[in-house]
Design a protein around this motif. Structure first.
Motif, PDB file in Angstrom:
ATOM      1  N   ILE A  74       0.845  -1.188   0.000  1.00 59.44           N
ATOM      2  CA  ILE A  74       0.000   0.000   0.000  1.00 59.44           C
ATOM      3  C   ILE A  74       0.885   1.245   0.000  1.00 59.44           C
ATOM      4  CG2 ILE A  74      -1.791   1.271   1.244  1.00 59.44           C
ATOM      5  CD1 ILE A  74      -2.568  -1.457   2.540  1.00 59.44           C
ATOM      6  N   ASP A  75       0.682   2.105  -0.983  1.00 54.94           N
ATOM      7  CA  ASP A  75       1.432   3.349  -1.105  1.00 54.94           C
ATOM      8  C   ASP A  75       0.850   4.374  -0.131  1.00 54.94           C
ATOM      9  OD1 ASP A  75       2.689   5.697  -1.859  1.00 54.94           O
ATOM     10  OD2 ASP A  75       2.249   5.479  -3.991  1.00 54.94           O
ATOM     11  N   VAL A  76       1.673   4.840   0.794  1.00 55.54           N
ATOM     12  CA  VAL A  76       1.256   5.902   1.715  1.00 55.54           C
ATOM     13  C   VAL A  76       2.305   7.011   1.695  1.00 55.54           C
ATOM     14  CG1 VAL A  76      -0.394   4.725   3.218  1.00 55.54           C
ATOM     15  CG2 VAL A  76       2.011   4.403   3.637  1.00 55.54           C
ATOM     16  N   GLN A  79       6.014   6.326   2.491  1.00 54.67           N
ATOM     17  CA  GLN A  79       5.996   5.031   3.170  1.00 54.67           C
ATOM     18  C   GLN A  79       5.258   4.003   2.316  1.00 54.67           C
ATOM     19  OE1 GLN A  79       4.162   6.410   6.893  1.00 54.67           O
ATOM     20  NE2 GLN A  79       6.065   5.786   7.910  1.00 54.67           N
ATOM     21  N   LEU A 105       6.009  -1.649   7.857  1.00 49.75           N
ATOM     22  CA  LEU A 105       5.885  -0.265   7.395  1.00 49.75           C
ATOM     23  C   LEU A 105       7.272   0.267   7.053  1.00 49.75           C
ATOM     24  CD1 LEU A 105       4.161   2.214   6.812  1.00 49.75           C
ATOM     25  CD2 LEU A 105       4.414   2.844   9.240  1.00 49.75           C
ATOM     26  N   THR A 107       9.707   3.163   5.476  1.00 47.58           N
ATOM     27  CA  THR A 107       9.836   4.583   5.164  1.00 47.58           C
ATOM     28  C   THR A 107      11.008   4.725   4.211  1.00 47.58           C
ATOM     29  OG1 THR A 107       8.995   5.182   7.359  1.00 47.58           O
ATOM     30  CG2 THR A 107      10.187   6.893   6.129  1.00 47.58           C
ATOM     31  N   LEU A 126      -2.299  -0.239  10.230  1.00 44.96           N
ATOM     32  CA  LEU A 126      -3.223   0.577   9.440  1.00 44.96           C
ATOM     33  C   LEU A 126      -3.554   1.878  10.157  1.00 44.96           C
ATOM     34  CD1 LEU A 126      -5.493  -2.327   8.201  1.00 44.96           C
ATOM     35  CD2 LEU A 126      -4.078  -0.857   6.738  1.00 44.96           C
ATOM     36  N   VAL A 129      -0.830   4.597   9.864  1.00 45.54           N
ATOM     37  CA  VAL A 129      -0.766   5.350   8.606  1.00 45.54           C
ATOM     38  C   VAL A 129      -2.106   6.001   8.268  1.00 45.54           C
ATOM     39  CG1 VAL A 129       1.155   4.008   7.679  1.00 45.54           C
ATOM     40  CG2 VAL A 129      -1.185   3.304   7.150  1.00 45.54           C
ATOM     41  N   LEU A 131      -5.164   4.579   8.071  1.00 45.09           N
ATOM     42  CA  LEU A 131      -6.043   3.769   7.228  1.00 45.09           C
ATOM     43  C   LEU A 131      -6.826   2.755   8.059  1.00 45.09           C
ATOM     44  CD1 LEU A 131      -3.609   2.991   4.259  1.00 45.09           C
ATOM     45  CD2 LEU A 131      -5.456   4.669   4.299  1.00 45.09           C
TER      46      LEU A 131
END
Length: 133
Positions: A74-76, A79, A105, A107, A126, A129, A131
Motif C-alpha cells: 500500500i502506497d502511503v 511510506q 511499514l 519509510t 493501518l 498510517v 487507514l
C-alpha cells in the motif's frame, strides 16, 4: 515508485539475493520490531546494515524456512505498508508455526529504505498510517 522498490526488494529476498536486498536499505536504516513480539532478542532497535543482518539472523535462527508472503503493498506517500503472511517452522521443535498476518511499514527517502517498523497486529499498522478499517 516506492511500492516498486519494496516489491523488488521482497522478490530479491525470496530469491536469496542478499546484495539486491541490501541495496534497497540506506546505510543508516533503522528497524523497529513490534514491542509485543514474544521471543527473545526482539524489542531492541536495530541500526544499519549490521543491525539488519543481526535481526535477520535472529529470525532465521528461530524459524526454519522463514519467508514472508506479500499479500498487498500500500502506497502511503514516503511510506509503503506491506501486508504479509509470515511462514516458518520452529527450529527447535520442527513444528509448523502458525502463519501470522503481519505488517511491515517501510519509510523511504531518495529511493532507499531508511526505516522499517514491524507490526504483529495489522490494525495497529493501518492506524499508524491513518487507514483504520
Amino acid at each position: 515508485e516506492n511500492v516498486e522498490i519494496i516489491r523488488r526488494m521482497y522478490e530479491a529476498w525470496l530469491a536469496q539475493d542478499e546484495r539486491a536486498v541490501f541495496e534497497t536499505f540506506d546505510a543508516d536504516i533503522e528497524l523497529n520490531p513490534d514491542p509485543e513480539a514474544a521471543w527473545v532478542g526482539i524489542g531492541q532497535v536495530y541500526r544499519g546494515h549490521a543491525g539488519m543482518r543481526s535481526y535477520m539472523a535472529s529470525v532465521y535462527e528461530a524459524f526454519e524456512g522463514y519467508r514472508p508472503e506479500v499479500e498487498e503493498l500500500i502506497d502511503v506517500g514516503d511510506q509503503v505498508l506491506t501486508l504479509a503472511i509470515e511462514h516458518g517452522k520452529g527450529r527447535g521443535s520442527g513444528a509448523d508455526v502458525q502463519a501470522n498476518r503481519t505488517a511491515h511499514l517501510w519509510t523511504l527517502r531518495d529511493g532507499r529504505a531508511v526505516r522499517l517498523d514491524l507490526y504483529l497486529n495489522r490494525d495497529k499498522a493501518l492506524k499508524a498510517v491513518g487507514l483504520e478499517e
